[in-house]
Design a protein around this motif. Structure first.
Motif, PDB file in Angstrom:
ATOM      1  N   SER A   1       0.829  -1.214   0.000  1.00 56.57           N
ATOM      2  CA  SER A   1       0.000   0.000   0.000  1.00 56.57           C
ATOM      3  C   SER A   1       0.863   1.262   0.000  1.00 56.57           C
ATOM      4  CB  SER A   1      -0.922  -0.011   1.218  1.00 56.57           C
ATOM      5  OG  SER A   1      -0.188   0.092   2.432  1.00 56.57           O
ATOM      6  N   PHE A   2       2.018   1.230   0.650  1.00 54.28           N
ATOM      7  CA  PHE A   2       2.914   2.378   0.613  1.00 54.28           C
ATOM      8  C   PHE A   2       3.509   2.562  -0.779  1.00 54.28           C
ATOM      9  CE2 PHE A   2       2.836   1.704   5.206  1.00 54.28           C
ATOM     10  CZ  PHE A   2       2.771   3.001   5.676  1.00 54.28           C
TER      11      PHE A   2
ATOM     12  N   ILE B   1      -0.469  10.442   2.118  1.00 50.30           N
ATOM     13  CA  ILE B   1      -0.340   9.128   2.737  1.00 50.30           C
ATOM     14  C   ILE B   1      -1.569   8.779   3.576  1.00 50.30           C
ATOM     15  CG2 ILE B   1       2.171   9.286   2.780  1.00 50.30           C
ATOM     16  CD1 ILE B   1       2.018   9.853   5.737  1.00 50.30           C
ATOM     17  N   GLN B   2      -2.471   9.767   3.784  1.00 47.81           N
ATOM     18  CA  GLN B   2      -3.716   9.493   4.495  1.00 47.81           C
ATOM     19  C   GLN B   2      -4.895   9.341   3.533  1.00 47.81           C
ATOM     20  OE1 GLN B   2      -4.310  12.173   7.920  1.00 47.81           O
ATOM     21  NE2 GLN B   2      -2.237  12.892   7.612  1.00 47.81           N
TER      22      GLN B   2
ATOM     23  N   SER C   1      -4.522   1.463  -0.132  1.00 47.09           N
ATOM     24  CA  SER C   1      -3.754   2.495   0.572  1.00 47.09           C
ATOM     25  C   SER C   1      -3.582   2.091   2.033  1.00 47.09           C
ATOM     26  CB  SER C   1      -4.460   3.855   0.473  1.00 47.09           C
ATOM     27  OG  SER C   1      -5.656   3.843   1.237  1.00 47.09           O
ATOM     28  N   PRO C   2      -2.607   2.704   2.744  1.00 48.67           N
ATOM     29  CA  PRO C   2      -2.421   2.339   4.160  1.00 48.67           C
ATOM     30  C   PRO C   2      -3.683   2.543   4.998  1.00 48.67           C
ATOM     31  CG  PRO C   2      -0.523   3.556   3.370  1.00 48.67           C
ATOM     32  CD  PRO C   2      -1.542   3.609   2.276  1.00 48.67           C
ATOM     33  N   THR C   3      -4.401   3.628   4.768  1.00 48.52           N
ATOM     34  CA  THR C   3      -5.619   3.865   5.554  1.00 48.52           C
ATOM     35  C   THR C   3      -6.699   2.844   5.218  1.00 48.52           C
ATOM     36  OG1 THR C   3      -6.253   5.497   3.875  1.00 48.52           O
ATOM     37  CG2 THR C   3      -5.204   6.323   5.878  1.00 48.52           C
TER      38      THR C   3
ATOM     39  N   SER D   1      -0.651  -0.585  12.917  1.00 51.22           N
ATOM     40  CA  SER D   1      -0.460  -0.036  11.568  1.00 51.22           C
ATOM     41  C   SER D   1      -0.679   1.466  11.560  1.00 51.22           C
ATOM     42  CB  SER D   1      -1.426  -0.716  10.595  1.00 51.22           C
ATOM     43  OG  SER D   1      -1.235  -2.113  10.575  1.00 51.22           O
ATOM     44  N   SER D   2      -1.656   1.947  12.330  1.00 50.73           N
ATOM     45  CA  SER D   2      -1.904   3.393  12.375  1.00 50.73           C
ATOM     46  C   SER D   2      -0.736   4.130  13.017  1.00 50.73           C
ATOM     47  CB  SER D   2      -3.189   3.672  13.140  1.00 50.73           C
ATOM     48  OG  SER D   2      -3.076   3.255  14.491  1.00 50.73           O
TER      49      SER D   2
ATOM     50  N   LEU E   1       1.956   4.304  10.472  1.00 50.47           N
ATOM     51  CA  LEU E   1       1.613   5.326   9.480  1.00 50.47           C
ATOM     52  C   LEU E   1       1.910   6.722  10.029  1.00 50.47           C
ATOM     53  CD1 LEU E   1       0.342   6.051   6.758  1.00 50.47           C
ATOM     54  CD2 LEU E   1      -1.882   6.020   7.883  1.00 50.47           C
TER      55      LEU E   1
END
Length: 324
Positions: free
Chosen positions: A101-102, A257-258, A278-280, A299-300, A303
């Motif tokens: 996702s990154f 990134i959010q 995506s990371p979110t 994970s949050s 991030l």
């Protein structure tokens, strides 16, 4: 012989105190205490809200990241919380979907940041140019897309991307162009377009405000020296708003990134994107679909760490650019 009359001497008018007369009398301790109380009174609401919506949730996420839910027996006995230490962080760092996702966001930034920041800067320079007319109208027109909430904007573009419903796809079909907005390779461009459409006007207003602070005498001197409009824009105006550009890049990188709403809605039609694009989206899926709150919390926090490191790097590079 009588003595001559003499005029009384004029009294000179009182002279205003000047800075050279010496420093003003120091304020009393009571006045200083009153100022400190006033400053504290105005700062308390901010720190109270900051603690309630930022600091406490971070501590709670850190606490949740140290535990995981485990089932007993065959799963009929329910789940119980077990201490996992840094196990959730290790699982997140070794999860291919989370790391991938990154990579998606990095490619998104390569496409999105030059298009959005460059477009906003060009629009600001055009509106600020001497030949521009109806500046207020164009400022409002460019800013209007940002006034639309992100979720609504994504729904609008989702409709415009859908074949058979969208006038855009009808025009493309009439021209013989075959473009699938939800294709495996095309979906990311659809996401970039939604974000750029929403944020270009907002950042254009910021750049335009920075351009208004450029001294007019500097621009007049450049014109007298024979500098054209394009050269003045690139070599005079842009260098003088470097701090504004750096701040915009910082906010854009942290916001990128959010990213959540645009890819989440596009993913409803572009199944190849996956629910952890995506990371979110990965965090959302882990928490509310996988019910793995420990992994989601870890994970949050990772991030947030990446966002902090990215902010530091962008600020350092921006300071070097401003100093050059």
């Amino acid at each position: 012989m009588a003595a001559p009359l003499t005029r009384p001497a004029k009294t000179p008018p009182p002279r205003a105190a000047s800075p050279s007369d010496g420093p003003a009398a120091p304020k009393s301790p009571g006045a200083r205490r009153g100022q400190r109380r006033a400053v504290t009174l105005f700062m308390v609401p901010f720190f109270a809200l900051f603690t309630a919506v930022t600091v406490l949730p971070m501590f709670y996420a850190a606490w949740m990241s140290l535990f995981r839910e485990e089932s007993s027996g065959l799963g009929f006995g329910g789940t119980e919380r077990a201490f996992a230490g840094f196990g959730n962080f290790t699982e997140a760092l070794t999860n291919e979907a989370f790391l991938r996702s990154f990579g998606h966001i990095a490619f998104y930034c390569v496409l999105y940041i030059p298009a959005m920041v460059g477009g906003a800067l060009v629009l600001a320079l055009l509106v600020d140019s001497a030949m521009a007319r109806a500046r207020r109208f164009f400022q409002i027109a460019y800013f209007l897309p940002h006034a639309v909430p992100g979720l609504i904007a994504s729904l609008i573009w989702l409709y415009l991307y859908t074949p058979g419903l969208s006038p855009i796809t009808d025009v493309l079909d009439a021209l013989g162009a075959n473009w699938n907005f939800f294709g495996q390779d095309e979906a990311i461009y659809s996401v970039v377009n939604i974000s750029a459409w929403q944020w270009t006007g907002y950042n254009m207003i910021i750049f335009y405000a920075g351009l208004q602070a450029v001294p007019r005498e500097v621009l007049e001197a450049a014109t007298v020296d024979g500098s054209g409009a394009l050269r003045t824009a690139l070599q005079v105006k842009v260098p003088m708003i470097r701090p504004t550009v750096v701040l915009t890049l910082l906010f854009t990188c942290v916001g990128a990134i959010q990213l959540f709403d645009a890819p989440k809605l596009v993913q409803l039609r572009a199944n190849t994107m996956g629910e952890d694009w995506s990371p979110t989206m990965f965090i959302y899926t882990a928490a509310f679909k996988g019910h793995d709150y420990g992994l989601a919390a870890a994970s949050s926090l990772l991030l947030a760490l990446v966002a902090g490191l990215l902010s530091f790097v962008v600020t350092k590079l921006g300071n070097r650019w401003k100093a050059s």
